[in-house]
Design an enzyme around this catalytic site. Structure first.
Site, PDB file in Angstrom:
ATOM      1  N   CYS A 197       0.647  -1.894   0.145  1.00  8.55           N
ATOM      2  CA  CYS A 197      -0.543  -0.242  -0.094  1.00  8.55           C
ATOM      3  C   CYS A 197       0.513   1.004   0.344  1.00  8.55           C
ATOM      4  O   CYS A 197       1.851   1.344  -0.036  1.00  8.55           O
ATOM      5  CB  CYS A 197      -0.825  -0.152   1.706  1.00  8.55           C
ATOM      6  N   ARG A 217       5.610   0.022  -6.255  1.00  5.56           N
ATOM      7  CA  ARG A 217       5.092  -0.372  -5.198  1.00  5.56           C
ATOM      8  C   ARG A 217       4.364  -1.685  -5.190  1.00  5.56           C
ATOM      9  O   ARG A 217       4.266  -3.051  -4.217  1.00  5.56           O
ATOM     10  CB  ARG A 217       4.481  -0.081  -3.914  1.00  5.56           C
ATOM     11  N   TRP A 267      -3.552  -2.429  -1.327  1.00  6.93           N
ATOM     12  CA  TRP A 267      -2.831  -4.249  -1.974  1.00  6.93           C
ATOM     13  C   TRP A 267      -3.301  -4.700  -0.375  1.00  6.93           C
ATOM     14  O   TRP A 267      -3.322  -4.556   0.799  1.00  6.93           O
ATOM     15  CB  TRP A 267      -0.994  -3.515  -1.312  1.00  6.93           C
ATOM     16  N   ASN A 308      -1.338   2.264   5.926  1.00  8.25           N
ATOM     17  CA  ASN A 308      -0.972   0.656   5.452  1.00  8.25           C
ATOM     18  C   ASN A 308      -0.496   0.248   6.146  1.00  8.25           C
ATOM     19  O   ASN A 308      -0.055   0.679   7.850  1.00  8.25           O
ATOM     20  CB  ASN A 308       0.284   1.714   5.069  1.00  8.25           C
ATOM     21  N   GLY A 309      -0.311  -1.536   6.512  1.00  5.72           N
ATOM     22  CA  GLY A 309       0.108  -2.082   7.871  1.00  5.72           C
ATOM     23  C   GLY A 309      -1.405  -3.219   7.904  1.00  5.72           C
ATOM     24  O   GLY A 309      -2.027  -2.953   7.352  1.00  5.72           O
ATOM     25  N   GLU A 314      19.929 -22.976  -5.685  1.00  5.77           N
ATOM     26  CA  GLU A 314      19.464 -21.178  -5.627  1.00  5.77           C
ATOM     27  C   GLU A 314      20.490 -20.286  -5.553  1.00  5.77           C
ATOM     28  O   GLU A 314      20.658 -19.678  -6.231  1.00  5.77           O
ATOM     29  CB  GLU A 314      18.821 -20.835  -4.299  1.00  5.77           C
ATOM     30  N   LYS A 359      21.461 -17.149  -8.374  1.00  5.05           N
ATOM     31  CA  LYS A 359      21.878 -16.370  -8.552  1.00  5.05           C
ATOM     32  C   LYS A 359      22.955 -16.470  -9.443  1.00  5.05           C
ATOM     33  O   LYS A 359      23.190 -14.615  -9.970  1.00  5.05           O
ATOM     34  CB  LYS A 359      21.948 -16.453  -6.653  1.00  5.05           C
ATOM     35  N   GLU A 380      22.863 -16.650 -12.629  1.00  6.11           N
ATOM     36  CA  GLU A 380      21.724 -15.569 -13.412  1.00  6.11           C
ATOM     37  C   GLU A 380      22.692 -13.955 -13.539  1.00  6.11           C
ATOM     38  O   GLU A 380      22.009 -12.732 -14.723  1.00  6.11           O
ATOM     39  CB  GLU A 380      20.583 -15.596 -13.507  1.00  6.11           C
ATOM     40  N   HIS A 429      29.223 -38.856  -7.689  1.00  7.00           N
ATOM     41  CA  HIS A 429      29.035 -40.142  -8.836  1.00  7.00           C
ATOM     42  C   HIS A 429      28.959 -39.644  -9.947  1.00  7.00           C
ATOM     43  O   HIS A 429      28.563 -39.890 -10.039  1.00  7.00           O
ATOM     44  CB  HIS A 429      27.554 -40.007  -7.907  1.00  7.00           C
ATOM     45  N   LYS A 477      11.760 -10.445 -16.113  1.00  7.68           N
ATOM     46  CA  LYS A 477      10.797 -10.542 -14.965  1.00  7.68           C
ATOM     47  C   LYS A 477       9.505 -11.219 -14.656  1.00  7.68           C
ATOM     48  O   LYS A 477       9.462 -12.079 -13.579  1.00  7.68           O
ATOM     49  CB  LYS A 477      10.555  -9.099 -14.282  1.00  7.68           C
TER      50      LYS A 477
HETATM   51  C1  F6R Z   1      15.952 -16.235 -10.699  1.00  7.08           C
HETATM   52  C2  F6R Z   1      14.012 -15.637 -11.030  1.00  7.08           C
HETATM   53  C3  F6R Z   1      13.162 -17.297 -11.862  1.00  7.08           C
HETATM   54  C4  F6R Z   1      11.947 -16.694 -11.121  1.00  7.08           C
HETATM   55  C5  F6R Z   1      11.320 -17.724 -12.117  1.00  7.08           C
HETATM   56  C6  F6R Z   1       9.431 -17.917 -11.370  1.00  7.08           C
HETATM   57  O1  F6R Z   1      16.026 -15.440  -9.525  1.00  7.08           O
HETATM   58  O2  F6R Z   1      13.476 -14.950 -10.936  1.00  7.08           O
HETATM   59  O3  F6R Z   1      14.023 -18.162 -11.733  1.00  7.08           O
HETATM   60  O4  F6R Z   1      11.814 -17.666 -10.056  1.00  7.08           O
HETATM   61  O5  F6R Z   1      11.308 -17.041 -13.442  1.00  7.08           O
HETATM   62  O6  F6R Z   1       8.615 -17.398 -12.188  1.00  7.08           O
HETATM   63  P1  F6R Z   1       7.698 -16.460 -11.081  1.00  7.08           P
HETATM   64  O7  F6R Z   1       8.781 -16.546  -9.548  1.00  7.08           O
HETATM   65  O8  F6R Z   1       7.200 -15.115 -11.231  1.00  7.08           O
HETATM   66  O9  F6R Z   1       7.126 -17.918 -11.159  1.00  7.08           O
END
Ligand code: F6R
Length: 595
Positions: free
Chosen positions: A2, A27, A74, A100-101, A468, A472, A475, A491, A590
């Site tokens: 929010c 946001r 939100w 907000n909150g 993970e 990170k 990428e 293995h 994204k």
């Molecule tokens: C890596 C990353 C991607 C997402 C994937 C799923 O840092 O951001 O691997 O996790 O594309 O995306 P969502 O969570 O939006 O379905």
């Protein structure tokens, strides 16, 4: 999350408020509303969806005034409807409030105030509760009312009998006052204020600001006047959204202690040692009928699901499978009426995950959120860097709570449940401890940045953490990296090891510590450099490591919430050291809305 904007001065407030709402759009929100005061009357207009829709709705209504508040909502309590959008009113529209909150004791307060209630929100109860405390002095009413409120808030309040006053208060949800010439602005962050003034005062928790055209006074809840400094902000809008951090990714990594708190707040019951996530829309009987759990997701979200598999199986004994959505979709998965399927997604738009039955998503109003019909928001706030950090952590948090809720229906005892909650509550402080190592990790990134390959190793619940961390790194930096369950390394992958191939091992003190230590010995024998994530004070790990990053100890099942953070920082600092565009790595998007 929010956003609040307020204005009091000589200018027409509406364009300022609408522009302010637009700059808070980043946001994330699902509805918006505005309230203006003119000639002792308050007019309010609200609408579901984007600010543009609100603007259209205002259209012909000639609302005007030099004082007003506005809000982007939100959803937390109650669905995405106009009635639930802010500002909310009390006293037949005499008092308006944007918030907000989350008000945790709103049920208790509801008993004390008068209906009728037009919304399902905790905010409307707060508005009515402040009105209930009103005896002719708005600021006093807010102060008295807030003394009995539990939860978090950033609020802006106006009353028709006080045509020259906005009262604002903060506990947990940020608020900042912009200071102009005989005019003041109020907002959730400095972004909407910057076009008008660079002079701002940040409210701290427990502070109440009484703003009129002649001045600004700030009090604490004990009613003592406080002298506050004025800060000159020299950021542009994008810098303001980054909150002073160099990049969104770093800001989002540092957001984690706060947003983790937002994810779990109000969602557990210490007395019962369990979690309470309303979003599932299942009653106890239906929950007891669940015999199997399937979690589907892509990328980082799928690693959050792998962590959940360990936790669900340990706490509930329910067989739990994880599948990447793109595979699940084209297999012939066996899903019967006793199978609960979770689709987990930050964006809520990932096409492969869309065929979900249940959604855990971050983006409110996203396609998965709407189509799943049931689900839980992660409350991570907008994640603007492409590489996911805080959204992942909050997915893990929500899945842990679900596992606890199901666990308590099976063999998790009250004491175990309570112990887990107590340890969850310590996580934000422990995350802060890890974040203090950022500069040290930057030095390590400088040392390791020129290697071409990396291997991440973990066992048990730290295996998905290794996956993970490796994702990170690859990428953000474009360094080739792989992750292995440490026991599986011998293995095959061990053939890769050489002095040119460093290894990052997650070796915190848990059930598998000794096993992990043996695997690290195997790595050292191949002369690879070893960077170890170890529990604070572990001297044996220090002897084994070329470099070490310590993390605080927690329950084994909660370790991913902490152990992932140094890996995020390592990927981030390495990417910066290599001159990569950390917020927008090449070839990535994204939201992945194509197959
Ligand atoms: C890596 C990353 C991607 C997402 C994937 C799923 O840092 O951001 O691997 O996790 O594309 O995306 P969502 O969570 O939006 O379905």
């Amino acid at each position: 999350m929010c956003g609040i904007i307020g204005y009091i001065g000589k200018k027409e407030a509406l364009p300022i408020l609408l522009q302010g709402l637009r700059s808070l759009e980043y946001r994330g929100y699902d509805s918006a509303g505005v309230a203006l005061m003119h000639d002792g009357k308050i007019e309010r207009i609200r609408e579901v969806g984007k600010v543009d829709k609100l603007v259209q709705k205002i259209g012909a209504h000639k609302i005007s005034g030099n004082i007003g508040i506005a809000h982007t909502r939100w959803a937390t309590h109650g669905g995405v409807t106009e009635a639930n959008a802010h500002p909310h009113t009390a006293g037949q529209g005499k008092l308006v409030l944007a918030h907000n909150g989350i008000i945790e004791n709103y049920r208790e307060l509801k008993e004390k105030v008068k209906g009728p209630f037009e919304s399902e929100t905790d905010t409307e109860i707060l508005a009515k509760w402040i009105f209930h405390n009103y005896k002719g002095d708005l600021a006093q009413a807010v102060k008295n009312a807030l003394r009995q409120v539990r939860g978090t808030y950033g609020i802006a309040v106006m009353h028709a009998d006080h045509p020259d006053e906005i009262v604002a208060a903060r506990l947990g949800s940020p608020l900042v006052v912009g200071i102009g010439e005989d005019e003041y602005y109020l907002a959730s962050d400095v972004t909407p204020i910057l076009p008008y003034t660079k002079r701002v005062t940040f409210l701290d928790d427990g502070e109440i600001a009484v703003i009129n055209r002649r001045g600004l006074k700030i009090f604490n809840l004990k009613d003592e006047l406080i002298a506050k400094g004025v800060t000159n902000i020299d950021w542009n809008v994008e810098e303001a959204q980054k909150g002073g951090f160099e990049n969104f990714m770093l800001k989002e990594i540092f957001d984690q202690p706060t947003v983790f708190g937002d994810a779990i707040r109000g969602r557990f019951d210490v007395k019962e040692g369990t979690a309470k996530l309303g979003g599932l829309n299942m009653n106890l009987e239906e929950m007891q009928k669940v015999k199997r759990v399937i979690l589907i997701a892509c990328g980082t979200a799928s690693y959050a699901c792998m962590i959940a598999k360990y936790v669900f199986e340990k706490l509930s004994g329910l067989p739990t499978e994880v599948d990447v959505s793109s595979e699940f979709r084209y297999r012939n998965p066996v899903v019967d009426e006793h199978t609960l399927v979770f689709a987990v997604s930050q964006s809520g738009e990932t096409i492969d995950t869309l065929m979900a039955l249940r959604g855990i998503v971050n983006v409110v109003g996203s396609t998965i959120a709407r189509e799943a019909g049931a689900g839980t928001y992660t409350h991570a706030g907008p994640e603007l860097a492409v590489a996911s950090t805080k959204a992942y952590t909050n997915m893990v948090a929500i899945l842990l709570l679900y596992a606890l809720e199901f666990g308590r229906l099976h063999h998790t005892t009250l004491e175990e449940g309570q112990e887990m909650i107590q340890n969850l509550l310590k996580i934000p402080e422990q995350m802060n401890e890890i974040l203090k190592n950022s500069e040290k990790i930057k030095t390590l990134a400088e040392k390791y940045k020129n290697y071409r390959d990396f291997l991440f190793l973990g066992r048990g619940i730290n295996y998905p953490v290794a996956l993970e961390g490796s994702l990170k790194l690859k990428e953000c930096t474009y360094i080739h990296s792989e992750a292995y369950a440490a026991g599986e390394m011998k293995h095959g992958a061990i053939a890769l090891l050489s002095p040119d191939f460093p290894v990052l091992a997650i070796m915190t003190k848990n059930r598998l510590y000794e096993k992990m230590k043996s695997n690290v010995e195997e790595v050292r024998a191949r002369k690879s450099s070893v960077l170890i994530i170890a529990s604070e004070g572990d001297r044996e790990a220090k002897e084994l490591a070329d470099d070490i990053i310590y993390v605080p100890q927690t329950l084994e099942l909660l370790e991913p919430l902490l152990n992932t953070i140094p890996l995020q920082l390592f990927a981030y600092h390495t990417a910066v050291a290599l001159g990569r565009d950390v917020d927008r790595p090449r070839n990535l998007a994204k939201s992945v809305t194509v197959e």
